[in-house]
Design a protein around this motif. Structure first.
Motif, short mmCIF file in Angstrom:
data_model
loop_
_atom_site.label_atom_id
_atom_site.label_comp_id
_atom_site.label_asym_id
_atom_site.label_seq_id
_atom_site.Cartn_x
_atom_site.Cartn_y
_atom_site.Cartn_z
N ILE A 187 0.84 -1.21 0.00
CA ILE A 187 0.00 0.00 0.00
C ILE A 187 0.87 1.25 0.00
O ILE A 187 0.48 2.30 -0.54
N ASN A 188 2.08 1.13 0.54
CA ASN A 188 2.98 2.28 0.69
C ASN A 188 3.66 2.61 -0.64
O ASN A 188 4.87 2.52 -0.79
N SER A 189 2.85 3.03 -1.59
CA SER A 189 3.34 3.33 -2.93
C SER A 189 2.68 4.61 -3.42
O SER A 189 1.52 4.91 -3.10
N ALA A 190 3.41 5.37 -4.23
CA ALA A 190 2.87 6.60 -4.80
C ALA A 190 1.71 6.34 -5.74
O ALA A 190 0.96 7.26 -6.08
N ASN A 191 1.54 5.09 -6.16
CA ASN A 191 0.45 4.72 -7.06
C ASN A 191 -0.83 4.37 -6.31
O ASN A 191 -1.86 4.10 -6.94
N THR A 192 -0.78 4.36 -4.98
CA THR A 192 -1.93 3.98 -4.16
C THR A 192 -2.59 5.22 -3.58
O THR A 192 -1.92 6.14 -3.10
N LYS A 193 -3.92 5.24 -3.60
CA LYS A 193 -4.69 6.31 -2.99
C LYS A 193 -5.45 5.78 -1.78
O LYS A 193 -6.16 4.78 -1.89
N ILE A 194 -5.30 6.47 -0.65
CA ILE A 194 -5.98 6.08 0.59
C ILE A 194 -7.03 7.13 0.93
O ILE A 194 -6.72 8.32 0.99
N SER A 195 -8.26 6.71 1.17
CA SER A 195 -9.32 7.63 1.58
C SER A 195 -9.23 7.87 3.08
O SER A 195 -9.20 6.92 3.87
N VAL A 196 -9.20 9.14 3.48
CA VAL A 196 -9.11 9.51 4.89
C VAL A 196 -10.02 10.70 5.17
O VAL A 196 -10.46 11.39 4.24
N ILE A 197 -10.29 10.94 6.44
CA ILE A 197 -10.97 12.15 6.90
C ILE A 197 -9.98 12.96 7.72
O ILE A 197 -9.26 12.41 8.56
N ASP A 198 -9.91 14.27 7.48
CA ASP A 198 -8.95 15.12 8.18
C ASP A 198 -9.07 14.94 9.69
O ASP A 198 -10.14 15.08 10.26
N GLY A 199 -7.93 14.63 10.34
CA GLY A 199 -7.89 14.52 11.78
C GLY A 199 -8.42 13.21 12.33
O GLY A 199 -8.35 12.97 13.54
N GLU A 200 -8.95 12.34 11.47
CA GLU A 200 -9.53 11.08 11.91
C GLU A 200 -8.46 9.99 11.84
O GLU A 200 -7.39 10.18 11.23
N MET A 201 -8.73 8.83 12.46
CA MET A 201 -7.70 7.82 12.63
C MET A 201 -7.15 7.29 11.31
O MET A 201 -5.96 6.96 11.21
#
Length: 263
Positions: free
Chosen positions: A149-163
């Motif tokens: 997952i730790n690749s520049a080709n991977t996108k991770i969905s997150v919420i600002d300030g959330e875990m």
């Protein structure tokens, strides 16, 4: 005559100082500790973040429910305190509200971590959460090795300030982050993955299962056997509120020992 003069002077001094009292009216009194304010007023002010199943807010009526909501209400009853749910806040700003004395505690399931632990304190945990890693069902790139997952080709969905954002920053700094505003619904994280906007996100299985009821077969948890994180769900309050922590811990322990939280 001298005695009369001294007496008059003394009365004048008392009158002058009496006109300028050192103490403020009681309704303006500033308490150094939230605990002192709670005991003096009999009111527990609660800020909250909507996060099922701990804290659920009905979008139509605004009515609150959930595991932690019920636990806080029972704490109020056992301590003979009036519980006031003052305002809904965001993950990234909830500590600011504590420091500004807008509320005494965060009455949502907050995960204790080292970043928050520098500026806040936490109660005895009510329950624990294991965090899953969710990808599209037909995406097999990360199934055998999460480090991919730790690749520049991977996108991770997150919420600002959330875990999810904290996990992404700590474990997968090379990956891209598709960041959502603080008050976004957690289901949006999973929707971004299923729609192809991102490749992976980190959420509790409970939330994923709720999403999959309406979107069956779209996601899989590739960390089902070994969660990427395990967190204690606690109440959060000011860093130096040791008396408040003691009071809340005892009340929570009563609920744990009696089986109320399990119910």
């Amino acid at each position: 005559m001298k005695h009369i003069t001294k007496f008059i002077f003394l009365l004048s001094a008392l009158f002058i100082f009496g006109c300028y009292p050192n103490e403020k009216p009681i309704n303006e009194t500033k308490y150094d500790q939230a605990y002192d304010r709670i005991i003096a007023t009999g009111v527990l002010k609660v800020g909250y973040v909507t996060y099922p199943p701990g804290l659920v807010k009905d979008p139509n009526t605004g009515e609150l429910s959930g595991v932690v909501y019920e636990a806080v209400e029972r704490i109020g009853k056992s301590l003979n305190l009036k519980v006031v749910w003052t305002e809904e806040v965001a993950w990234g700003t909830m500590i600011e509200g504590l420091n500004a004395n807008r509320y005494d505690i965060i009455g949502s399931p907050v995960w204790a971590n080292s970043t928050r632990g520098k500026v806040a304190n936490f109660s005895t945990p009510l329950y624990y959460s294991g965090i899953g890693v969710y990808t599209r069902t037909n995406d097999e790139r990360f199934d055998d090795d999460l480090s991919k997952i730790n690749s520049a080709n991977t996108k991770i969905s997150v919420i600002d300030g959330e875990m999810a954002s904290m996990i992404a920053n700590a474990d997968f700094p090379n990956a891209q982050q598709l960041s959502l505003p603080q008050l976004s619904d957690v289901s949006q994280l999973m929707l971004d993955v299923t729609s192809g906007k991102s490749d992976v996100t980190f959420v509790e299985p409970y939330l994923a299962n709720q999403y999959l009821k309406s979107n069956p077969g779209t996601l899989k948890n590739i960390a089902n056997e070994a969660p990427i994180r395990i967190f204690a769900n606690s109440l959060m309050f000011g860093k130096k509120e040791y008396a408040l922590k003691s009071m809340l811990d005892i009340a929570i322990q009563e609920q744990l020992n009696s089986g109320e939280v399990e119910k």
